[in-house]
Design a protein around this motif. Structure first.
Motif, PDB file in Angstrom:
ATOM      1  N   SER A  10       0.846  -1.206   0.000  1.00  0.00           N
ATOM      2  CA  SER A  10       0.000   0.000   0.000  1.00  0.00           C
ATOM      3  C   SER A  10       0.874   1.246   0.000  1.00  0.00           C
ATOM      4  O   SER A  10       1.985   1.244   0.538  1.00  0.00           O
ATOM      5  N   ARG A  12      -0.755   4.637   0.174  1.00  0.00           N
ATOM      6  CA  ARG A  12      -1.525   5.834   0.552  1.00  0.00           C
ATOM      7  C   ARG A  12      -0.874   6.582   1.706  1.00  0.00           C
ATOM      8  O   ARG A  12      -0.278   5.946   2.589  1.00  0.00           O
ATOM      9  N   ARG A  15      -1.512   5.314   5.569  1.00  0.00           N
ATOM     10  CA  ARG A  15      -1.887   3.892   5.375  1.00  0.00           C
ATOM     11  C   ARG A  15      -1.614   3.057   6.623  1.00  0.00           C
ATOM     12  O   ARG A  15      -0.679   3.361   7.395  1.00  0.00           O
ATOM     13  N   SER A  16      -2.383   1.971   6.767  1.00  0.00           N
ATOM     14  CA  SER A  16      -2.112   0.997   7.838  1.00  0.00           C
ATOM     15  C   SER A  16      -0.917   0.135   7.480  1.00  0.00           C
ATOM     16  O   SER A  16      -0.261  -0.434   8.350  1.00  0.00           O
ATOM     17  N   GLY A  17      -0.659  -0.002   6.173  1.00  0.00           N
ATOM     18  CA  GLY A  17       0.380  -0.912   5.679  1.00  0.00           C
ATOM     19  C   GLY A  17       1.753  -0.644   6.275  1.00  0.00           C
ATOM     20  O   GLY A  17       2.535  -1.582   6.467  1.00  0.00           O
ATOM     21  N   GLU A  85      -6.772  -4.950   1.376  1.00  0.00           N
ATOM     22  CA  GLU A  85      -7.874  -5.370   0.497  1.00  0.00           C
ATOM     23  C   GLU A  85      -8.620  -4.122   0.054  1.00  0.00           C
ATOM     24  O   GLU A  85      -9.169  -3.388   0.870  1.00  0.00           O
ATOM     25  N   HIS A  88     -12.205  -5.926  -2.583  1.00  0.00           N
ATOM     26  CA  HIS A  88     -12.029  -7.391  -2.640  1.00  0.00           C
ATOM     27  C   HIS A  88     -10.837  -7.843  -3.474  1.00  0.00           C
ATOM     28  O   HIS A  88     -10.765  -9.005  -3.877  1.00  0.00           O
ATOM     29  N   TYR A 115      -4.703  -7.690   4.942  1.00  0.00           N
ATOM     30  CA  TYR A 115      -5.436  -6.995   6.002  1.00  0.00           C
ATOM     31  C   TYR A 115      -6.666  -6.297   5.451  1.00  0.00           C
ATOM     32  O   TYR A 115      -6.708  -5.882   4.289  1.00  0.00           O
ATOM     33  N   GLY A 116      -7.684  -6.250   6.316  1.00  0.00           N
ATOM     34  CA  GLY A 116      -8.973  -5.667   5.953  1.00  0.00           C
ATOM     35  C   GLY A 116     -10.027  -6.211   6.911  1.00  0.00           C
ATOM     36  O   GLY A 116      -9.690  -6.888   7.896  1.00  0.00           O
ATOM     37  N   MET A 118     -12.013  -8.628   6.578  1.00  0.00           N
ATOM     38  CA  MET A 118     -11.943 -10.096   6.626  1.00  0.00           C
ATOM     39  C   MET A 118     -10.482 -10.548   6.574  1.00  0.00           C
ATOM     40  O   MET A 118     -10.170 -11.627   6.070  1.00  0.00           O
ATOM     41  N   ARG A 122      -9.764 -12.064   0.571  1.00  0.00           N
ATOM     42  CA  ARG A 122     -10.164 -12.049  -0.857  1.00  0.00           C
ATOM     43  C   ARG A 122      -9.056 -11.465  -1.725  1.00  0.00           C
ATOM     44  O   ARG A 122      -8.821 -11.923  -2.851  1.00  0.00           O
ATOM     45  N   PRO A 148      -8.000  -3.174  10.133  1.00  0.00           N
ATOM     46  CA  PRO A 148      -6.821  -2.299  10.280  1.00  0.00           C
ATOM     47  C   PRO A 148      -7.163  -0.893  10.767  1.00  0.00           C
ATOM     48  O   PRO A 148      -6.326  -0.218  11.369  1.00  0.00           O
ATOM     49  N   TRP A 149      -8.388  -0.448  10.556  1.00  0.00           N
ATOM     50  CA  TRP A 149      -8.791   0.886  11.030  1.00  0.00           C
ATOM     51  C   TRP A 149      -8.866   0.917  12.556  1.00  0.00           C
ATOM     52  O   TRP A 149      -8.752   1.974  13.156  1.00  0.00           O
TER      53      TRP A 149
HETATM   54  C1  LIG Z   1     -10.262   1.986  -2.081  1.00  0.00           C
HETATM   55  C2  LIG Z   1     -10.516   1.153  -0.857  1.00  0.00           C
HETATM   56  C3  LIG Z   1     -11.286   0.022  -0.977  1.00  0.00           C
HETATM   57  C4  LIG Z   1     -11.478  -0.804   0.160  1.00  0.00           C
HETATM   58  N1  LIG Z   1     -12.156  -1.986   0.006  1.00  0.00           N
HETATM   59  C5  LIG Z   1     -12.165  -2.875   1.030  1.00  0.00           C
HETATM   60  C6  LIG Z   1     -12.683  -4.176   0.835  1.00  0.00           C
HETATM   61  O1  LIG Z   1     -13.142  -4.556  -0.223  1.00  0.00           O
HETATM   62  N2  LIG Z   1     -12.644  -5.033   1.882  1.00  0.00           N
HETATM   63  C7  LIG Z   1     -12.100  -4.688   3.096  1.00  0.00           C
HETATM   64  O2  LIG Z   1     -12.049  -5.519   4.002  1.00  0.00           O
HETATM   65  N3  LIG Z   1     -11.627  -3.441   3.312  1.00  0.00           N
HETATM   66  C8  LIG Z   1     -11.631  -2.538   2.304  1.00  0.00           C
HETATM   67  N4  LIG Z   1     -11.103  -1.281   2.498  1.00  0.00           N
HETATM   68  C9  LIG Z   1     -10.609  -0.919   3.824  1.00  0.00           C
HETATM   69  C10 LIG Z   1      -9.112  -1.253   3.911  1.00  0.00           C
HETATM   70  O3  LIG Z   1      -8.925  -2.627   4.152  1.00  0.00           O
HETATM   71  C11 LIG Z   1      -8.457  -0.455   5.030  1.00  0.00           C
HETATM   72  O4  LIG Z   1      -8.724   0.914   4.813  1.00  0.00           O
HETATM   73  C12 LIG Z   1      -6.948  -0.675   5.047  1.00  0.00           C
HETATM   74  O5  LIG Z   1      -6.403   0.069   6.101  1.00  0.00           O
HETATM   75  C13 LIG Z   1      -6.320  -0.229   3.735  1.00  0.00           C
HETATM   76  O6  LIG Z   1      -4.939  -0.417   3.754  1.00  0.00           O
HETATM   77  P1  LIG Z   1      -3.935   0.835   3.725  1.00  0.00           P
HETATM   78  O7  LIG Z   1      -4.353   1.715   4.895  1.00  0.00           O
HETATM   79  O8  LIG Z   1      -2.572   0.223   3.959  1.00  0.00           O
HETATM   80  O9  LIG Z   1      -4.092   1.479   2.417  1.00  0.00           O
HETATM   81  C14 LIG Z   1     -10.929  -0.433   1.410  1.00  0.00           C
HETATM   82  C15 LIG Z   1     -10.179   0.758   1.510  1.00  0.00           C
HETATM   83  C16 LIG Z   1      -9.953   1.528   0.390  1.00  0.00           C
HETATM   84  C17 LIG Z   1      -9.093   2.764   0.525  1.00  0.00           C
END
Ligand SMILES: Cc1cc2nc3c(=O)[nH]c(=O)nc-3n(C[C@H](O)[C@H](O)[C@H](O)COP(=O)(O)O)c2cc1C
Length: 186
Positions: A10, A12, A15-17, A85, A88, A115-116, A118, A122, A148-149
């Protein structure tokens, strides 16, 4: 010593990554299992969207950033792809970084951290298909970071949100890395 690259998928801001990657590197360095680890953060590497005129399978590259990325990937015996994720699937940044490379992935193992909501399950399933197409060995060595939030606060991961056994994860990765390194030499 076999070498593993941990690719943080990731890019962004906020980001959580980044926190998940930091936690992973720390854990893996404790659980060494005869492997060396290197973190490759795509936010820092900053590859443009694939801009090579020929596909990576040709092995011909015209840009400095492509040649640098490919020669970096060539140095590892195995990989951990760390993916958020998004809708998905895995991040576009990670897929883009994968697509720059071809021969250097072949016959090497890849483990996954997702991470996400689920645990990125996916997104990982899509990466398994992609790794298969690249003739890699996509492993069942997987770790899932839930929510992750909530699990990342002030840039630090609360590890109680991690599903999966890190010892088993590294053991499996070490076994495949060593076995395939030997097989590639023979
Ligand atoms: C564009 C976008 C689409 C997302 N879609 C999903 C999803 O399909 N399933 C899910 O579990 N979380 C989804 N999320 C939440 C992310 O898993 C969560 O925000 C995570 O922290 C994203 O990783 P990052 O912070 O490293 O970018 C989505 C977030 C973003 C920004």
């Amino acid at each position: 010593m076999a070498h593993i690259q941990i690719i943080i998928g990731s890019t962004r801001p906020a980001r959580s990554g980044a926190a998940i990657g930091d936690w992973l590197v720390k854990e893996l360095n404790i659980n060494k299992h005869g492997l060396s680890f290197e973190k490759l953060d795509l936010a820092q590497i900053n590859l443009p969207l694939l801009d090579e005129p020929l596909p990576a399978s040709s092995g011909q590259y015209s840009h400095k950033h492509s040649k640098e990325w490919v020669s970096k990937i060539a140095k590892a015996d195995g990989y951990i792809w760390v993916t958020p994720e998004y809708n998905h699937g895995p991040s576009a940044a990670l897929k883009n970084a994968i697509d720059y490379v071809y021969a250097e992935w072949i016959h090497k193992p890849v483990a996954f951290v997702g991470y996400g909501g689920m645990g990125g399950t996916r997104a990982i399933e899509q990466l398994v298909n992609i790794a298969s197409q690249l003739n890699m060995a996509p492993l069942t060595a997987r770790l899932h970071v839930m929510d992750p939030w909530a699990s990342v606060k002030d840039g630090v991961l609360d590890k109680s949100y991690v599903k999966g056994n890190i010892d088993g994860f590294v053991n499996e990765l070490a076994w495949w890395t060593n076995a395939l390194a030997k097989a590639r030499k023979s």
